[in-house]
Design a protein around this motif. Structure first.
Motif, PDB file in Angstrom:
ATOM      1  N   TYR A 292       0.821  -1.213   0.000  1.00 27.52           N
ATOM      2  CA  TYR A 292       0.000   0.000   0.000  1.00 27.52           C
ATOM      3  C   TYR A 292       0.855   1.263   0.000  1.00 27.52           C
ATOM      4  CZ  TYR A 292      -4.077  -2.960   0.715  1.00 27.52           C
ATOM      5  OH  TYR A 292      -5.064  -3.893   0.557  1.00 27.52           O
ATOM      6  N   LEU A 293       2.029   1.204   0.613  1.00 24.78           N
ATOM      7  CA  LEU A 293       2.942   2.347   0.543  1.00 24.78           C
ATOM      8  C   LEU A 293       3.430   2.558  -0.889  1.00 24.78           C
ATOM      9  CD1 LEU A 293       5.077   1.850   3.794  1.00 24.78           C
ATOM     10  CD2 LEU A 293       3.339   3.616   3.358  1.00 24.78           C
ATOM     11  N   LEU A 294       3.690   1.470  -1.609  1.00 22.64           N
ATOM     12  CA  LEU A 294       4.095   1.579  -3.016  1.00 22.64           C
ATOM     13  C   LEU A 294       2.971   2.164  -3.861  1.00 22.64           C
ATOM     14  CD1 LEU A 294       5.941  -1.846  -3.345  1.00 22.64           C
ATOM     15  CD2 LEU A 294       7.000   0.406  -3.585  1.00 22.64           C
ATOM     16  N   PHE A 295       1.729   1.774  -3.578  1.00 22.71           N
ATOM     17  CA  PHE A 295       0.586   2.345  -4.282  1.00 22.71           C
ATOM     18  C   PHE A 295       0.439   3.840  -3.974  1.00 22.71           C
ATOM     19  CE2 PHE A 295      -2.253  -1.672  -4.969  1.00 22.71           C
ATOM     20  CZ  PHE A 295      -1.278  -2.170  -5.828  1.00 22.71           C
ATOM     21  N   ALA A 296       0.688   4.210  -2.731  1.00 23.05           N
ATOM     22  CA  ALA A 296       0.517   5.610  -2.306  1.00 23.05           C
ATOM     23  C   ALA A 296       1.512   6.536  -3.015  1.00 23.05           C
ATOM     24  CB  ALA A 296       0.665   5.727  -0.793  1.00 23.05           C
ATOM     25  N   PHE A 297       2.744   6.057  -3.206  1.00 21.78           N
ATOM     26  CA  PHE A 297       3.791   6.922  -3.747  1.00 21.78           C
ATOM     27  C   PHE A 297       4.057   6.698  -5.240  1.00 21.78           C
ATOM     28  CE2 PHE A 297       4.706   6.899   0.818  1.00 21.78           C
ATOM     29  CZ  PHE A 297       4.884   8.260   1.058  1.00 21.78           C
ATOM     30  N   TRP A 377      -5.599   9.498  -4.231  1.00 22.82           N
ATOM     31  CA  TRP A 377      -5.247   8.103  -3.973  1.00 22.82           C
ATOM     32  C   TRP A 377      -4.172   7.954  -2.909  1.00 22.82           C
ATOM     33  CZ3 TRP A 377      -8.420   4.454  -5.060  1.00 22.82           C
ATOM     34  CH2 TRP A 377      -9.281   4.578  -6.148  1.00 22.82           C
ATOM     35  N   TYR A 378      -3.282   8.939  -2.794  1.00 28.06           N
ATOM     36  CA  TYR A 378      -2.254   8.864  -1.746  1.00 28.06           C
ATOM     37  C   TYR A 378      -2.903   8.711  -0.375  1.00 28.06           C
ATOM     38  CZ  TYR A 378       1.115  10.428   1.734  1.00 28.06           C
ATOM     39  OH  TYR A 378       1.897  10.508   2.857  1.00 28.06           O
ATOM     40  N   SER A 379      -3.873   9.549  -0.090  1.00 28.22           N
ATOM     41  CA  SER A 379      -4.542   9.514   1.210  1.00 28.22           C
ATOM     42  C   SER A 379      -5.328   8.219   1.403  1.00 28.22           C
ATOM     43  CB  SER A 379      -5.483  10.720   1.357  1.00 28.22           C
ATOM     44  OG  SER A 379      -4.759  11.933   1.298  1.00 28.22           O
ATOM     45  N   ILE A 380      -5.923   7.719   0.317  1.00 28.67           N
ATOM     46  CA  ILE A 380      -6.707   6.489   0.406  1.00 28.67           C
ATOM     47  C   ILE A 380      -5.820   5.304   0.783  1.00 28.67           C
ATOM     48  CG2 ILE A 380      -8.031   4.795  -0.946  1.00 28.67           C
ATOM     49  CD1 ILE A 380      -9.202   7.183  -2.514  1.00 28.67           C
ATOM     50  N   TRP A 381      -4.640   5.185   0.148  1.00 28.97           N
ATOM     51  CA  TRP A 381      -3.785   4.014   0.363  1.00 28.97           C
ATOM     52  C   TRP A 381      -3.039   4.048   1.688  1.00 28.97           C
ATOM     53  CZ3 TRP A 381      -5.534   0.321  -2.214  1.00 28.97           C
ATOM     54  CH2 TRP A 381      -5.855   0.399  -3.567  1.00 28.97           C
ATOM     55  N   ILE A 382      -2.842   5.220   2.267  1.00 25.60           N
ATOM     56  CA  ILE A 382      -2.122   5.308   3.543  1.00 25.60           C
ATOM     57  C   ILE A 382      -2.897   4.612   4.662  1.00 25.60           C
ATOM     58  CG2 ILE A 382      -1.511   6.940   5.367  1.00 25.60           C
ATOM     59  CD1 ILE A 382       0.628   6.668   3.231  1.00 25.60           C
ATOM     60  N   TYR A 383      -4.216   4.669   4.603  1.00 23.86           N
ATOM     61  CA  TYR A 383      -5.033   4.056   5.661  1.00 23.86           C
ATOM     62  C   TYR A 383      -4.795   2.548   5.785  1.00 23.86           C
ATOM     63  CZ  TYR A 383      -7.804   8.198   6.848  1.00 23.86           C
ATOM     64  OH  TYR A 383      -8.214   9.434   7.302  1.00 23.86           O
ATOM     65  N   PRO A 384      -4.940   1.753   4.714  1.00 20.74           N
ATOM     66  CA  PRO A 384      -4.706   0.314   4.868  1.00 20.74           C
ATOM     67  C   PRO A 384      -3.253  -0.036   5.178  1.00 20.74           C
ATOM     68  CG  PRO A 384      -5.051   0.870   2.559  1.00 20.74           C
ATOM     69  CD  PRO A 384      -5.409   2.095   3.351  1.00 20.74           C
ATOM     70  N   ALA A 385      -2.306   0.806   4.723  1.00 22.56           N
ATOM     71  CA  ALA A 385      -0.894   0.548   5.024  1.00 22.56           C
ATOM     72  C   ALA A 385      -0.654   0.591   6.537  1.00 22.56           C
ATOM     73  CB  ALA A 385      -0.001   1.577   4.324  1.00 22.56           C
ATOM     74  N   GLY A 386      -1.181   1.620   7.180  1.00 21.55           N
ATOM     75  CA  GLY A 386      -1.017   1.763   8.625  1.00 21.55           C
ATOM     76  C   GLY A 386      -1.736   0.679   9.408  1.00 21.55           C
ATOM     77  N   PHE A 387      -2.923   0.305   8.941  1.00 23.18           N
ATOM     78  CA  PHE A 387      -3.714  -0.694   9.649  1.00 23.18           C
ATOM     79  C   PHE A 387      -3.049  -2.066   9.573  1.00 23.18           C
ATOM     80  CE2 PHE A 387      -7.179  -3.513  10.683  1.00 23.18           C
ATOM     81  CZ  PHE A 387      -7.917  -2.785  11.622  1.00 23.18           C
ATOM     82  N   ALA A 388      -2.538  -2.439   8.396  1.00 23.01           N
ATOM     83  CA  ALA A 388      -1.867  -3.732   8.238  1.00 23.01           C
ATOM     84  C   ALA A 388      -0.632  -3.817   9.128  1.00 23.01           C
ATOM     85  CB  ALA A 388      -1.480  -3.944   6.769  1.00 23.01           C
ATOM     86  N   LEU A 389       0.096  -2.715   9.255  1.00 27.39           N
ATOM     87  CA  LEU A 389       1.276  -2.691  10.127  1.00 27.39           C
ATOM     88  C   LEU A 389       0.886  -2.912  11.582  1.00 27.39           C
ATOM     89  CD1 LEU A 389       4.308  -2.247  10.505  1.00 27.39           C
ATOM     90  CD2 LEU A 389       3.861   0.221  10.641  1.00 27.39           C
ATOM     91  N   ALA A 390      -0.200  -2.296  12.010  1.00 30.79           N
ATOM     92  CA  ALA A 390      -0.660  -2.447  13.391  1.00 30.79           C
ATOM     93  C   ALA A 390      -1.051  -3.901  13.688  1.00 30.79           C
ATOM     94  CB  ALA A 390      -1.847  -1.519  13.647  1.00 30.79           C
ATOM     95  N   VAL A 391      -1.724  -4.546  12.757  1.00 32.71           N
ATOM     96  CA  VAL A 391      -2.125  -5.955  12.937  1.00 32.71           C
ATOM     97  C   VAL A 391      -0.890  -6.846  13.035  1.00 32.71           C
ATOM     98  CG1 VAL A 391      -3.353  -7.914  11.932  1.00 32.71           C
ATOM     99  CG2 VAL A 391      -4.318  -5.624  11.755  1.00 32.71           C
ATOM    100  N   ALA A 392       0.098  -6.598  12.189  1.00 36.03           N
ATOM    101  CA  ALA A 392       1.328  -7.399  12.207  1.00 36.03           C
ATOM    102  C   ALA A 392       2.046  -7.278  13.546  1.00 36.03           C
ATOM    103  CB  ALA A 392       2.250  -6.959  11.064  1.00 36.03           C
ATOM    104  N   ILE A 393       2.088  -6.082  14.088  1.00 34.58           N
ATOM    105  CA  ILE A 393       2.749  -5.864  15.385  1.00 34.58           C
ATOM    106  C   ILE A 393       2.022  -6.627  16.495  1.00 34.58           C
ATOM    107  CG2 ILE A 393       3.266  -4.133  17.150  1.00 34.58           C
ATOM    108  CD1 ILE A 393       3.759  -2.141  14.829  1.00 34.58           C
ATOM    109  N   LEU A 394       0.696  -6.553  16.506  1.00 31.76           N
ATOM    110  CA  LEU A 394      -0.088  -7.263  17.522  1.00 31.76           C
ATOM    111  C   LEU A 394       0.104  -8.780  17.414  1.00 31.76           C
ATOM    112  CD1 LEU A 394      -3.442  -5.243  17.399  1.00 31.76           C
ATOM    113  CD2 LEU A 394      -1.751  -5.255  19.240  1.00 31.76           C
ATOM    114  N   PHE A 395       0.127  -9.296  16.193  1.00 33.86           N
ATOM    115  CA  PHE A 395       0.323 -10.729  15.990  1.00 33.86           C
ATOM    116  C   PHE A 395       1.712 -11.156  16.453  1.00 33.86           C
ATOM    117  CE2 PHE A 395       1.434 -14.489  13.484  1.00 33.86           C
ATOM    118  CZ  PHE A 395       0.310 -15.290  13.675  1.00 33.86           C
TER     119      PHE A 395
END
Length: 409
Positions: A292-297, A377-395
């Motif tokens: 998602y970061l690649l999509f954002a930039f 689209w930059y703003s749209i893709w940043i949301y799932p990028a941050g959320f996926a990172l948070a889930v990975a940390i919790l797991f």
């Protein structure tokens, strides 16, 4: 597992995912350009996948685990799907289209658990054998995308002329083929004793919920729900995103993700053995953030390579999380409830998680709508990028490493 059965299972997977990839990838573009759907309406259409997944465990638990052979149910559901796909092909208004796609997903989503159940039933070592069968599903998805782009149904000119509706006709025809082929598959009879008095929870397949008493499986289940929220952004927004910013033959380019799936599917047994389940699934989660970061930039110009890399990461994203999860779930389930257990994880991922995700993705897409047909689209893709990172940390913090072992059955 002999060569004939391996071929049958592989061809089943090929057709199953050709059907899914043959219309679902371009659905967002079709809805926006041909049915003039809003972000909210797109969310409604994509959420039918989730409603189908939520209902799936009940269909599987009621029928496949107790009364009828899984391969016969698979055939009947695809006959129903073929009829509904043809009705979607004829639809010209969202209000008419929506009931058909809802009914279709209620019929289709249980088949994802059924093809897994049929496959696992024939395998002596699913951890090694499943990947080599499931990879043909990925190839089917690739071929579907290649056909769409080869026939230019997804070109800018043909999209405006409504050619994407042909994807539904194509899928309807292939659904008939799979329906007929299903009746030739190896027999997968119900495991439960029909003469044994069953409780309501057993009939509905709810006994698979007992797996949630296992702390690790509960964490995996919760993580599966959460990681599918950012996944929904990809399914709902990737095709409209690439089309809007001017990427031609976007459907074929999106199949690069499935091409990488082939590679990572074949590498999966090695990663399982070398790094274990936890590290394998964590790699899949972190790949979502990077994508998602690649999509954002990225963009359709000099930085188009970033979009291609983001698409190609799909193999790592999907295989290392979803296929690993299917194998893990199968190892946790007893023989009696294998189908119900697969239905349960389908509920967690394609059901609850994506239902929430599609709603969030639709709301955020509408929020960052700059003008008709133009998004931030930059703003749209940043949301799932941050959320996926948070889930990975919790797991990473709470899941205890565990070796995949099959119980004596």
């Amino acid at each position: 597992m002999n060569k004939k059965i391996q071929f049958q299972l592989s061809f089943m997977m090929f057709l199953e995912f050709f059907i899914w990839g043959g219309w679902f990838v371009t659905l967002g573009t079709f809805l926006g350009n041909n049915l003039e759907a809003t972000g909210g309406q797109m969310a409604m259409a994509f959420s039918t996948q989730s409603w189908g997944a939520i209902i799936a465990p009940f269909i599987i638990g009621l029928i496949a685990d107790r009364y009828f052979n899984a391969e016969k149910i698979l055939g009947i559901l695809h006959i129903i799907g073929a009829i509904l796909m043809y009705l979607m092909y004829q639809s010209t208004d969202f209000s008419v289209f929506y009931p058909y796609v809802l009914a279709y997903m209620i019929a289709f989503m249980p088949t994802l658990a059924l093809v897994n159940s049929i496959s696992f039933n024939q395998m002596t070592d699913p951890g090694k054998q499943f990947s080599f069968v499931r990879v043909f599903g990925t190839i089917g998805w690739i071929v579907a995308g290649a056909v769409i782009s080869y026939l230019a149904w997804d070109s800018t000119e043909n999209i405006s002329q409504g050619m994407l509706k042909n994807t539904f006709l194509m899928t309807s025809i292939v659904s008939v083929i799979l329906a007929l082929f299903s009746f030739t598959l190896p027999k997968t009879p119900p495991k439960a004793d029909k003469n044994e008095k069953a409780s309501i929870s057993e009939i509905l397949g709810l006994d698979a919920l007992k797996l949630l008493k296992d702390r690790n499986f509960l964490l995996f289940f919760i993580s599966s729900v959460l990681i599918c929220i950012p996944l929904a952004f990809y399914y709902q927004n990737a095709s409209p995103f690439l089309t809007e910013i001017g990427v031609e033959n976007s459907t074929f380019k999106m199949s690069f993700g499935q091409m990488s799936e082939v590679l990572f599917m074949l590498l999966l047994p090695f990663f399982f053995k070398k790094f274990g389940f936890k590290k394998t699934i964590l790699a899949g989660m972190l790949a979502w953030t990077l994508r998602y970061l690649l999509f954002a930039f990225g963009d359709a110009g000099d930085l188009v390579f970033m979009l291609i890399i983001g698409i190609a990461l799909h193999g790592l994203c999907y295989d290392f999380f979803f296929v690993s999860g299917q194998i893990y779930t199968d190892s946790k389930a007893g023989a009696k409830h294998k189908s119900a257990a697969q239905g349960l994880i389908t509920l967690a991922t394609y059901g609850v998680g994506m239902l929430i995700g599609f709603e969030v993705a639709g709301a955020i897409s509408d929020r960052f709508l700059i003008s008709e047909g133009t998004h931030d689209w930059y703003s749209i893709w940043i949301y799932p990028a941050g959320f996926a990172l948070a889930v990975a940390i919790l797991f990473a913090i709470f899941f205890k490493n565990e070796k995949i072992e099959y119980k004596e059955q």
